[in-house]
Scaffold this active site. Structure first.
Site, PDB file in Angstrom:
ATOM      1  N   GLU A 175       0.831  -1.221   0.000  1.00 38.15           N
ATOM      2  CA  GLU A 175       0.000   0.000   0.000  1.00 38.15           C
ATOM      3  C   GLU A 175       0.861   1.265   0.000  1.00 38.15           C
ATOM      4  OE1 GLU A 175      -2.652   0.546   3.362  1.00 38.15           O
ATOM      5  OE2 GLU A 175      -3.638   2.260   2.428  1.00 38.15           O
ATOM      6  N   LYS A 217      -2.495  -1.939  -3.210  1.00 36.38           N
ATOM      7  CA  LYS A 217      -3.535  -1.080  -2.625  1.00 36.38           C
ATOM      8  C   LYS A 217      -3.137   0.380  -2.826  1.00 36.38           C
ATOM      9  CE  LYS A 217      -5.937  -0.066   1.701  1.00 36.38           C
ATOM     10  NZ  LYS A 217      -6.634  -0.614   2.842  1.00 36.38           N
TER      11      LYS A 217
HETATM   12  C1  5MM Z   1      -8.010   1.707   8.517  1.00 32.33           C
HETATM   13  O1  5MM Z   1      -7.024   2.705   8.480  1.00 32.33           O
HETATM   14  C2  5MM Z   1      -5.679   2.273   8.246  1.00 32.33           C
HETATM   15  C3  5MM Z   1      -4.718   3.153   8.955  1.00 32.33           C
HETATM   16  O2  5MM Z   1      -4.748   2.956  10.294  1.00 32.33           O
HETATM   17  P1  5MM Z   1      -3.552   3.623  11.163  1.00 32.33           P
HETATM   18  O3  5MM Z   1      -3.293   5.000  10.594  1.00 32.33           O
HETATM   19  O4  5MM Z   1      -4.117   3.666  12.505  1.00 32.33           O
HETATM   20  O5  5MM Z   1      -2.377   2.715  11.031  1.00 32.33           O
HETATM   21  C4  5MM Z   1      -5.266   2.469   6.804  1.00 32.33           C
HETATM   22  O6  5MM Z   1      -4.050   1.808   6.537  1.00 32.33           O
HETATM   23  C5  5MM Z   1      -6.263   1.969   5.847  1.00 32.33           C
HETATM   24  O7  5MM Z   1      -6.182   0.589   5.748  1.00 32.33           O
HETATM   25  C6  5MM Z   1      -6.046   2.563   4.473  1.00 32.33           C
HETATM   26  O8  5MM Z   1      -5.471   3.832   4.498  1.00 32.33           O
HETATM   27  C7  5MM Z   1      -7.347   2.634   3.763  1.00 32.33           C
HETATM   28  O9  5MM Z   1      -8.286   3.301   4.577  1.00 32.33           O
HETATM   29  P2  5MM Z   1      -9.243   4.374   3.924  1.00 32.33           P
HETATM   30  O10 5MM Z   1     -10.039   4.894   5.085  1.00 32.33           O
HETATM   31  O11 5MM Z   1      -8.355   5.414   3.304  1.00 32.33           O
HETATM   32  O12 5MM Z   1     -10.062   3.614   2.896  1.00 32.33           O
END
Ligand code: 5MM
Length: 336
Positions: A175, A217
């Protein structure tokens, strides 16, 4: 390796996508506090168990990314969380990075950490039931950024992570998130995201990662959240497809977008357009956190014991995302 290919297929095929429920305790606390719910381990579990027991888990969710706390928790009925996820046919996954920290010699940028002791932690997560993992690198856009240093160091870390994960028998989600924050135009996002992705694949290949056993991702190609540029979903889809076609090797089986601050509806609409125009071999699906959970969280916060009502909110979002992953989403179904 064939085991990795079938895990990948199970997660992203047939209109399924990923629920990113891997908020660390700090992030989850922020999310809960915005809806006035106390962030205790019990409340974090209750919300997540509510989502993971929903009807739509069976048809719409192929994988769930968990955080360290959650993968070790047990449900009200004494199942482990990975067992609950598997009972709906989905694959349990785990976030294994330990967060984005200030990058030395470029203090306004971040480097994701977590490689120390990773091999041992992966063994433990495998025993707990995880079959895929996630590591997120973050990049900001400005005139100077992302710097070559941030692009290079994060790509190296992502590649070393992915190699270790495949060695442990799990599928790595890679990601690299180019953040939406800022006044930049979508064209800048296209240029910077392409540079980031190309460097990631240089390093993944150098580290002999089998790309067929990975999932990407990425962010979609969007204008900055503070920019005044407004783009139609069709244009967003065209730019996103251009970027991925030019920067991602064709062996990669699937791309599961992050939502990155888009509203729930935007995230579904844009993914739908991408699938309508998709002229690549990549499966294009979702790995959404906020865009799958936001309205369910808001609803749940009004009465944390209203399990059915909360699940209905989540089921609707999951269904909309799944339709979008097949290019079958419409405004009409959204508003029903
Ligand atoms: C779920 O949020 C994740 C980040 O958590 P932390 O900042 O606490 O580590 C994040 O990695 C998430 O999986 C991705 O950014 C995708 O989330 P969104 O909300 O952008 O779809």
């Amino acid at each position: 390796m064939s085991e990795l290919y079938s895990i990948t297929e199970k997660i992203i095929s047939n209109g399924k996508g990923i629920l990113a429920a891997d908020e660390s305790t700090g992030t989850m606390t922020k999310r809960l506090e915005t809806v006035n719910v106390k962030s205790t381990a019990e409340n974090r579990l209750l919300f997540r168990e509510t989502l993971l027991s929903s009807e739509s888990m069976k048809d719409c969710i192929g994988g769930v990314i968990l955080y360290d706390e959650t993968i070790k928790q047990t449900t009200f009925n004494k199942k482990t969380i990975p067992e609950l996820i598997e009972s709906s046919g989905a694959v349990p996954g785990i976030k294994v990075d330990t967060g984005a920290k200030v990058l030395a010699n470029s203090k306004d940028e971040k480097i994701t950490e977590g490689l120390d002791g990773l091999r041992e932690r992966l063994k433990e997560y495998y025993k707990l039931g995880a079959r895929f993992t996630k590591w997120r690198a973050v990049y900001v856009i400005s005139e100077k950024f992302p710097s070559k240093l941030a692009i290079h160091t994060n790509a190296q870390a992502l590649a070393r992570y992915a190699a270790l994960v495949q060695e442990s028998g799990m599928v790595p989600i890679v990601e690299p998130e180019v953040l939406m924050d800022g006044k930049h135009k979508a064209e800048d996002c296209l240029e910077k995201t392409s540079e980031v992705l190309k460097k990631c694949y240089d390093e993944l290949i150098l580290n002999k990662v089998d790309l067929k056993g990975t999932i990407l991702k990425p962010n979609m190609i969007l204008p900055g959240s503070a920019s005044n540029q407004k783009l139609e979903a069709k244009k967003i889809a065209e730019l996103t497809l251009k970027c991925l076609k030019e920067s991602v090797p064709t062996e990669v089986p699937g791309i599961a977008f992050l939502s990155g601050g888009q509203t729930e509806k935007e995230a579904a609409k844009n993914l739908n357009e991408i699938n309508k125009l998709n002229n690549t071999n990549f499966i294009m699906t979702y790995s959404y956190g906020r865009a799958l959970q936001q309205s369910a969280l808001k609803f749940w916060s009004k009465d944390i014991n209203n399990i059915n009502g909360t699940q209905k909110m989540f089921d609707h979002r999951a269904k909309m995302c799944s339709l979008a992953a097949q290019g079958k989403w419409t405004e009409e179904i959204e508003n029903k």
